[in-house]
Design a protein around this motif. Structure first.
Motif, mmCIF file in Angstrom:
data_model
loop_
_atom_site.group_PDB
_atom_site.id
_atom_site.type_symbol
_atom_site.label_atom_id
_atom_site.label_comp_id
_atom_site.label_asym_id
_atom_site.label_seq_id
_atom_site.Cartn_x
_atom_site.Cartn_y
_atom_site.Cartn_z
ATOM 1 N N GLY A 112 0.832 -1.199 0.000
ATOM 2 C CA GLY A 112 0.000 0.000 0.000
ATOM 3 C C GLY A 112 0.865 1.246 0.000
ATOM 4 O O GLY A 112 1.856 1.325 -0.733
ATOM 5 N N GLU A 113 0.516 2.207 0.830
ATOM 6 C CA GLU A 113 1.260 3.462 0.894
ATOM 7 C C GLU A 113 2.332 3.427 1.977
ATOM 8 O O GLU A 113 2.130 2.860 3.049
ATOM 9 C CB GLU A 113 0.322 4.628 1.208
ATOM 10 N N SER A 114 3.431 4.092 1.699
ATOM 11 C CA SER A 114 4.430 4.338 2.726
ATOM 12 C C SER A 114 4.056 5.630 3.450
ATOM 13 O O SER A 114 3.168 6.387 3.027
ATOM 14 C CB SER A 114 5.812 4.497 2.093
ATOM 15 N N VAL A 115 4.752 5.886 4.541
ATOM 16 C CA VAL A 115 4.561 7.157 5.249
ATOM 17 C C VAL A 115 4.898 8.323 4.320
ATOM 18 O O VAL A 115 4.179 9.323 4.272
ATOM 19 C CB VAL A 115 5.427 7.191 6.530
ATOM 20 N N GLN A 116 5.970 8.195 3.556
ATOM 21 C CA GLN A 116 6.329 9.267 2.619
ATOM 22 C C GLN A 116 5.221 9.510 1.602
ATOM 23 O O GLN A 116 4.958 10.659 1.228
ATOM 24 C CB GLN A 116 7.637 8.929 1.910
ATOM 25 N N ASP A 117 4.560 8.448 1.167
ATOM 26 C CA ASP A 117 3.461 8.591 0.206
ATOM 27 C C ASP A 117 2.322 9.416 0.791
ATOM 28 O O ASP A 117 1.785 10.318 0.132
ATOM 29 C CB ASP A 117 2.916 7.216 -0.205
ATOM 30 N N VAL A 118 1.909 9.088 2.016
ATOM 31 C CA VAL A 118 0.771 9.793 2.598
ATOM 32 C C VAL A 118 1.146 11.232 2.953
ATOM 33 O O VAL A 118 0.318 12.138 2.841
ATOM 34 C CB VAL A 118 0.175 9.027 3.805
ATOM 35 N N VAL A 119 2.401 11.474 3.325
ATOM 36 C CA VAL A 119 2.850 12.847 3.585
ATOM 37 C C VAL A 119 2.817 13.657 2.289
ATOM 38 O O VAL A 119 2.349 14.807 2.268
ATOM 39 C CB VAL A 119 4.253 12.866 4.220
ATOM 40 N N ALA A 120 3.286 13.068 1.197
ATOM 41 C CA ALA A 120 3.286 13.782 -0.087
ATOM 42 C C ALA A 120 1.862 14.072 -0.545
ATOM 43 O O ALA A 120 1.564 15.194 -1.015
ATOM 44 C CB ALA A 120 4.035 12.962 -1.135
ATOM 45 N N ARG A 121 0.982 13.082 -0.427
ATOM 46 C CA ARG A 121 -0.419 13.274 -0.850
ATOM 47 C C ARG A 121 -1.093 14.355 -0.027
ATOM 48 O O ARG A 121 -1.756 15.259 -0.560
ATOM 49 C CB ARG A 121 -1.178 11.961 -0.729
ATOM 50 N N THR A 122 -0.945 14.281 1.289
ATOM 51 C CA THR A 122 -1.580 15.263 2.168
ATOM 52 C C THR A 122 -0.970 16.639 1.966
ATOM 53 O O THR A 122 -1.681 17.652 1.964
ATOM 54 C CB THR A 122 -1.433 14.819 3.635
ATOM 55 N N GLY A 123 0.352 16.698 1.789
ATOM 56 C CA GLY A 123 1.014 17.978 1.568
ATOM 57 C C GLY A 123 0.560 18.660 0.290
ATOM 58 O O GLY A 123 0.373 19.883 0.249
#
Length: 199
Positions: A112-123
């Motif tokens: 699924g998503e990594s922490v970096q992925d969700v930070v980039a999406r939310t950012g």
């Protein structure tokens, strides 16, 4: 341009509830009662949003945010093939994979998503907001990600940011610079009379 973003977390489940990846069960009776008690306490906003999950949508409705519309960018972190599995089960079956996911922001052993992925999406969502006030009911993971992005924190801090249930985390920005007002509890009304056994 100034944006004020109020990120609202849903109430917690009962302590006996087993933690599962991607859990999107309904709020329990005590959580729903607390959420309804806070209805009417939030300021008006130009945009009222909710994560596209049943729990966040129910929380928004119980808060009286009838105008809330689903925002895909606010969806919870995708746990991939771990979805629905108890945390304890994954820890027993795949201890190294779970440890990697919790310590390496770029790891996604579940597919699924990594922490970096969700930070980039939310950012990207945060930086795309226009002038005005935004209310958004969303998950702890998205709120953590917003803080990591807005304050330019190392991604490793993601799991060290505690988001209280039924709280507001406020961010305000101008010209790409964000300021934080740390988690402000929603007011507790007279309907919040749960006994210790219900909390």
């Amino acid at each position: 341009m100034t944006v004020r973003v109020m990120l609202i977390s849903p109430a917690a489940d009962a302590p006996a509830h087993e933690a599962r990846f991607g859990d999107d069960g309904p709020l329990g009776a005590a959580g729903m009662r607390r959420t309804r008690a806070a209805a009417g306490s939030l300021p008006a906003a130009g945009q009222v949003l909710t994560a596209p999950s049943a729990r966040c949508a129910a929380s928004a409705a119980a808060l009286g945010l009838a105008a809330a519309r689903p925002e895909p960018a606010l969806r919870d972190l995708d746990p991939g093939r771990w979805r629905g599995l108890p945390l304890a089960e994954v820890g027993a079956a795949e201890p190294q994979a779970l440890a990697a996911w919790l310590t390496d922001p770029g790891a996604a052993p579940h597919g699924g998503e990594s922490v970096q992925d969700v930070v980039a999406r939310t950012g990207a969502w945060l930086d795309g907001l226009e002038d005005g006030r935004v209310l958004a009911v969303t998950t702890a993971a998205v709120i953590r990600a917003a803080l990591v992005h807005a304050l330019d924190l190392p991604p490793q801090t993601f799991w060290r940011l505690d988001v209280l249930p039924l709280s507001v985390t406020e961010l305000s920005g101008r010209g790409g610079r964000w300021n934080l007002r740390c988690g402000v509890p929603l007011p507790r009304g007279s309907a919040d009379t749960a006994s210790p056994a219900e909390t």
